[in-house]
Motif scaffolding. Sequence first.
Motif, PDB file in Angstrom:
ATOM      1  N   UNK A   7       4.404  19.409 -26.291  1.00  0.00           N
ATOM      2  CA  UNK A   7       4.998  20.679 -25.852  1.00  0.00           C
ATOM      3  C   UNK A   7       6.095  20.457 -24.819  1.00  0.00           C
ATOM      4  N   UNK A   8       7.088  21.335 -24.758  1.00  0.00           N
ATOM      5  CA  UNK A   8       8.141  21.223 -23.742  1.00  0.00           C
ATOM      6  C   UNK A   8       7.546  21.338 -22.338  1.00  0.00           C
ATOM      7  N   UNK A   9       8.188  20.733 -21.333  1.00  0.00           N
ATOM      8  CA  UNK A   9       7.722  20.899 -19.952  1.00  0.00           C
ATOM      9  C   UNK A   9       7.942  22.340 -19.503  1.00  0.00           C
ATOM     10  N   UNK A 201      20.208  28.729 -29.059  1.00  0.00           N
ATOM     11  CA  UNK A 201      20.520  27.539 -28.246  1.00  0.00           C
ATOM     12  C   UNK A 201      20.862  26.320 -29.095  1.00  0.00           C
ATOM     13  N   UNK A 202      20.676  26.416 -30.416  1.00  0.00           N
ATOM     14  CA  UNK A 202      20.865  25.247 -31.270  1.00  0.00           C
ATOM     15  C   UNK A 202      22.356  24.878 -31.349  1.00  0.00           C
ATOM     16  N   UNK A 233      16.518  21.597 -25.627  1.00  0.00           N
ATOM     17  CA  UNK A 233      16.488  20.373 -26.438  1.00  0.00           C
ATOM     18  C   UNK A 233      15.084  20.038 -26.958  1.00  0.00           C
ATOM     19  N   UNK A 234      14.262  21.046 -27.141  1.00  0.00           N
ATOM     20  CA  UNK A 234      12.866  20.797 -27.543  1.00  0.00           C
ATOM     21  C   UNK A 234      12.603  21.253 -28.973  1.00  0.00           C
ATOM     22  N   UNK A 246      14.072  29.115 -20.896  1.00  0.00           N
ATOM     23  CA  UNK A 246      15.092  28.214 -21.462  1.00  0.00           C
ATOM     24  C   UNK A 246      16.153  29.029 -22.208  1.00  0.00           C
ATOM     25  N   UNK A 247      15.686  29.938 -23.056  1.00  0.00           N
ATOM     26  CA  UNK A 247      16.624  30.740 -23.852  1.00  0.00           C
ATOM     27  C   UNK A 247      17.359  31.747 -22.969  1.00  0.00           C
TER      28      UNK A 247
END
Length: 278
Positions: A7-9, A201-202, A233-234, A246-247
């Motif tokens: 999983x992402x941090x 975000x891609x 980047x996950x 993040x988004x």
Amino acid sequence: MGKRKSPPPLPEPLPGLVDAHTHLDSCGARTPDAVREVVDRAAAVGVDTVVTVACDLAEARFATEATRWDDRVFAAVALHPTSAHELQTDGVAEELAALAADPRCVAIGETGLDWYWLGKRDDVATPEQQHESFGWHIDLAKQLGKPLMIHNRDADEDVLADLERFGAPEAVIFHCFSGNADMARRCVDRGFVLSFSGTVTFGNAVELQEAAKLVPDDQLLVETDAPFLTPHPYRGAPNESYCVPYTARYLADLRGVTAEHLASATTATARRVFGIPA
Ligand SMILES: [Zn+2]
């Protein structure tokens, strides 16, 4: 499918966010304790409200139940367009309508049209079944005075045509908006709300990024669609509501505003559209 990514941090906290579209059960949270854990993890980075979305009747029962377990959870219920044919099963329409009327159900979704899976999976509802189910959900949203939450995959023109034909409810949300700037403009002009997930975000999502720039604050939402569509980047790692910042930060940069502005604007929109008190 390579090995499972971890999983992402936890992101840097961004207080006051709403995850406008997640699937708690698909994230593995199917008990009161597990739901609390996921929502606690989200709240720790500022995501203090989540809308968990159902794609069939069993999930609609779960989503409604989950709202009883945790005050920070709200539900959206519907049959996913690929499961639209289940509307014909005895008792399904009646029970779904009853769940949709629950005060903790804040949207009718996800419903809409999905042409992507036609011919790729043999359990997918036909176009005729999808149009009929979409129309039924549109009527339900209007009857209940709740927003319609749309799943649109490869069906821009037909979704807009059905909304015109059946008559759009007062509030319409395009979940995981995936169109270009032209489609975004057409939706914005009709007063629709556009919800952006990690896909914006891609690196290759240039057209979607152009679209995200032109949506007014009061028609903008942010969501995870967890466990899918984990932001860059996950990408490919399991997504969860705690990943909203993040988004949100990405969208803030893209739109040239502060992250705090993006958070308060999208949350005001979420509270208004879903009718969730502050
Ligand atoms: Zn979804």
